[in-house]
Design a protein around this motif. Structure first.
Motif, PDB file in Angstrom:
ATOM      1  N   ALA A   7       1.739   5.420  10.728  1.00 19.69           N
ATOM      2  CA  ALA A   7       2.442   5.772   9.495  1.00 19.69           C
ATOM      3  C   ALA A   7       1.426   6.233   8.464  1.00 19.69           C
ATOM      4  O   ALA A   7       0.487   5.496   8.151  1.00 19.69           O
ATOM      5  N   SER A 110       7.531   3.962  -1.855  1.00 13.88           N
ATOM      6  CA  SER A 110       8.374   2.805  -1.523  1.00 13.88           C
ATOM      7  C   SER A 110       9.543   3.278  -0.663  1.00 13.88           C
ATOM      8  O   SER A 110       9.873   2.658   0.370  1.00 13.88           O
ATOM      9  N   GLN A 113       8.364   4.152   2.923  1.00 13.84           N
ATOM     10  CA  GLN A 113       8.084   3.022   3.808  1.00 13.84           C
ATOM     11  C   GLN A 113       9.370   2.324   4.264  1.00 13.84           C
ATOM     12  O   GLN A 113       9.496   1.933   5.423  1.00 13.84           O
ATOM     13  N   ALA A 132      -0.625   1.334   9.897  1.00  8.86           N
ATOM     14  CA  ALA A 132      -0.464   1.971   8.588  1.00  8.86           C
ATOM     15  C   ALA A 132      -1.815   2.459   8.078  1.00  8.86           C
ATOM     16  O   ALA A 132      -2.852   1.825   8.325  1.00  8.86           O
ATOM     17  N   THR A 137       1.109   3.631   2.723  1.00  2.00           N
ATOM     18  CA  THR A 137       1.881   2.806   3.666  1.00  2.00           C
ATOM     19  C   THR A 137       1.408   1.346   3.638  1.00  2.00           C
ATOM     20  O   THR A 137       1.636   0.590   4.572  1.00  2.00           O
ATOM     21  N   LEU A 140       3.990  -1.641   4.220  1.00  3.31           N
ATOM     22  CA  LEU A 140       4.790  -1.706   5.452  1.00  3.31           C
ATOM     23  C   LEU A 140       4.819  -3.101   6.076  1.00  3.31           C
ATOM     24  O   LEU A 140       5.881  -3.599   6.461  1.00  3.31           O
ATOM     25  N   TYR A 161      -3.852  -2.227   9.593  1.00  2.84           N
ATOM     26  CA  TYR A 161      -3.942  -1.449   8.345  1.00  2.84           C
ATOM     27  C   TYR A 161      -5.338  -0.838   8.230  1.00  2.84           C
ATOM     28  O   TYR A 161      -6.338  -1.561   8.313  1.00  2.84           O
TER      29      TYR A 161
END
Length: 477
Positions: A7, A110, A113, A132, A137, A140, A161
Motif C-alpha cells: 500500500a 484517511s 486507507q 505499508a 499509509t 493502516l 511498515y
C-alpha cells in the motif's frame, strides 16, 4: 504461497514524485519471482487516469464511511509484468494537479486507507502481510486492529511498515482522529498516536506494525539518534529490535546501458569508454555545451533542496567551476537552489547547463554521459541516483550518510579499491577537496579511473540481495 499487499501513495510505472515510486515499481516483481503473490494498491491520480484509465478493469464501488467521511470509492485493476495493481478512485480527493501538499491531505489519505481495507472485503482478498509505505499509509495497521479487530479474516493479517524518509511524517491536528479516522481521543491521550500536540500517521505506523523497516542499514542506525530521528528517535529506539535496515535496489532492466532506448549509444563494461564518449558528445551538442569528449562531466539528477546538499555547491560555486569540468543539473526544488543553477548556467556559458524540471529521457542521458555523479546530501535514507550512476559507469561522489555510506566505497589509490568518491563532514570545503581529488584522478590517473568505473559497474545494484532479506523478514512474522 504467501500473499502480500503493498500500500503506497505512488509507484512506477504509473506515477512518481520520489524514490518511493521506484521501490513500488520494482520490488514486487522480484518478490513474485521468489514465490510470493504481491499486489499493489495506489490512489487513482489525475495523471494516471489521463494516461491509463481506458486499459483498467472496473471492479466495483463501495461507500466508505469513517468518522465524518461518507464518500464512494471505485476500484480498478490492471497487471504489469505479472504484478496486479489496484487503484482507488475518488475524483475530488485524487484527481488534482499535484499528489500532495493540500490542506486536506489528512482527510484524503484517511479515506484512502479505509478504502484499502474495504477493498479487501469486496475482493475477499485478505493478504498474509500488509506492507505499508511512508506516512500516507501509516494508519493502516492501527485501523485494521481497531476497526476490524473482531473480524478473523483481518486478525490474521501481519503488518510491515517501511519508512522511506523520516522527515515526511503526516502530522495533523488531533481533531482528525474523530473526524476522518473514526477513532477515540484515547489514542491521543495514551500517547500511541500523539505527536507534537497533534497526531502522526508515521508514528502510528511505527507503533502498531509488527515489523518496521527503513531503506538502508546506516539510516536505520542514524534515525535512532536525536540528530537524525526527527523527534521520533525515542519511539524508534523503543522498537529498535523490530527495526530492519534493508537497502533499496533498482530495476536493472529499466536501467541498463546495454539496452536503454533513451541514450544515444548503448554500451557494456567492455566498451564503456567509447559508449560514454559518444553519449557525452551528443549531450553536449543538444544542451549547447562546448563539444569536448575528454572533459570531465559532472551530473546531478535530484530534487534541489537543502537535504540534497545543493547549497554546499552554491557556496563554493566559483571554486567548483574553477576546475576543468562541465556541469549538467536536472531537477527542481527550492527557489534559491533553482536560482543558483540558473546563475551558474548564465555565468559559465557552454560549461554548465540547468534543466528546471524532470525529464525521464534526459535523466537517462545524463547518467549515460557524465563521468561523475554528485550527491552531497545532508542525509539520504537510501538514494537511488548513486545506484543508477554506478550501473552506467558514472562514479558517484557522495557524502557518507545513510544509504550512500552503505553503497559507495571511496577510492583507495594504494589498494585500487572503491567504486566512487566520498567525504564525511557536511561542508563546502570537504566537497571541493573531494571534487578536486576526483578531477585529478580523472586527468592524471586514467588507469585508476578505468578501474573505478569497472568496480562501479560490477557493483550489484539489483534487488536480489535485498529481496532475500525481505523474504527472511516475511517468514519471521
Amino acid at each position: 504461497m504467501k500473499s502480500i499487499l503493498f500500500a503506497a501513495a505512488e509507484g512506477l510505472p504509473f506515477i512518481k514524485s520520489g524514490g518511493l515510486a521506484d521501490v513500488i515499481g520494482s520490488l514486487p516483481k522480484i518478490l513474485n519471482e521468489k514465490g510470493y503473490d504481491v499486489r499493489v494498491v495506489l490512489p487513482l491520480y489525475k495523471k494516471v487516469a489521463e494516461k491509463y484509465f481506458d486499459s483498467f478493469e472496473y471492479l466495483g464501488t463501495v461507500q466508505i464511511k469513517i468518522g465524518w467521511i461518507d464518500q464512494p470509492a471505485s476500484y480498478f485493476k490492471t497487471e504489469v509484468e505479472g504484478v496486479t495493481y489496484y487503484f482507488v478512485q475518488h475524483q475530488a480527493y485524487f484527481e488534482r494537479d499535484a499528489l500532495y501538499g493540500f490542506a486536506d491531505d489528512g482527510e484524503r489519505f484517511s479515506f484512502f486507507q479505509k478504502a484499502i481495507l474495504e477493498m479487501c472485503k469486496m475482493l475477499d482478498f485478505f493478504p498474509d502481510i500488509m506492507h505499508a509505505h511512508d506516512w500516507h499509509t501509516g494508519m493502516l495497521a492501527a485501523l485494521t486492529k481497531i476497526h476490524y479487530g473482531s473480524d478473523w479474516r483481518f486478525d490474521k493479517v501481519k503488518h510491515v511498515y517501511t519508512i522511506h524518509n523520516l522527515a515526511f511524517q503526516g502530522n495533523f491536528p488531533k481533531d482528525i482522529l474523530g473526524s476522518c479516522l473514526g477513532l477515540s481521543y484515547k489514542y491521543y491521550e495514551d500517547g500511541s498516536m500523539r505527536f507534537d500536540g497533534g497526531i502522526s500517521f508515521m508514528k502510528t505506523g511505527i507503533v502498531y506494525s509488527d515489523k518496521v523497516t527503513t531503506v538502508s542499514p546506516s539510516y536505520a542506525k542514524e534515525i535512532l539518534t536525536a540528530e537524525y530521528g526527527e523527534h521520533l528517535d525515542e519511539i524508534l529506539r523503543y522498537r529498535q529490535h523490530d527495526l530492519w535496515g534493508i537497502v533499496n535496489g533498482i530495476d536493472t532492466v529499466e536501467w541498463n546501458p546495454q539496452t536503454d532506448k533513451h541514450i544515444t549509444k548503448n554500451y557494456t563494461m567492455k566498451n564503456v569508454q567509447k559508449g560514454k564518449r559518444d553519449n557525452k558528445i551528443a549531450l553536449q551538442k543538444d544542451l549547447g555545451l562546448r563539444e569536448a569528449p575528454d572533459v570531465l562531466m559532472v551530473g546531478i539528477v535530484s530534487r534541489l533542496t537543502y537535504q540534497k546538499g545543493v547549497y554546499l555547491i552554491a557556496e563554493r560555486l566559483a571554486d567548483i567551476m574553477g576546475l576543468d569540468l562541465q556541469f549538467v543539473v536536472l531537477g527542481t526544488g527550492e527557489q534559491d537552489a533553482e536560482s543558483t543553477f540558473r546563475y551558474m548556467e548564465e555565468k559559465y556559458k557552454r560549461r554548465a547547463v540547468y534543466y528546471c524540471g524532470y525529464n525521464e529521457e534526459l535523466a537517462h542521458r545524463v547518467y549515460a554521459s557524465c563521468d561523475l555523479f554528485l550527491m552531497p546530501s545532508l542525509y539520504e535514507p537510501c538514494g537511488i541516483g548513486q545506484l543508477i550512476a554506478m550501473r552506467y559507469g558514472s562514479l558517484p561522489l557522495v557524502r557518507e550518510t545513510g544509504g550512500l555510506r552503505d553503497t559507495v566505497h571511496a577510492y583507495n589509490q594504494y589498494t585500487n579499491e572503491g567504486n566512487g568518491f566520498s567525504f564525511w563532514a557536511f561542508s563546502g570545503d570537504d566537497l571541493v577537496h573531494t571534487l578536486r581529488w576526483a578531477t585529478d584522478t580523472y586527468y592524471t590517473n586514467p588507469e585508476g579511473w578505468k578501474s573505478l568505473v569497472q568496480h562501479a559497474m560490477e557493483t550489484d545494484v539489483s534487488w536480489e540481495y535485498s529481496a532475500n532479506l525481505y523474504h527472511e523478514l516475511y517468514e519471521m512474522i
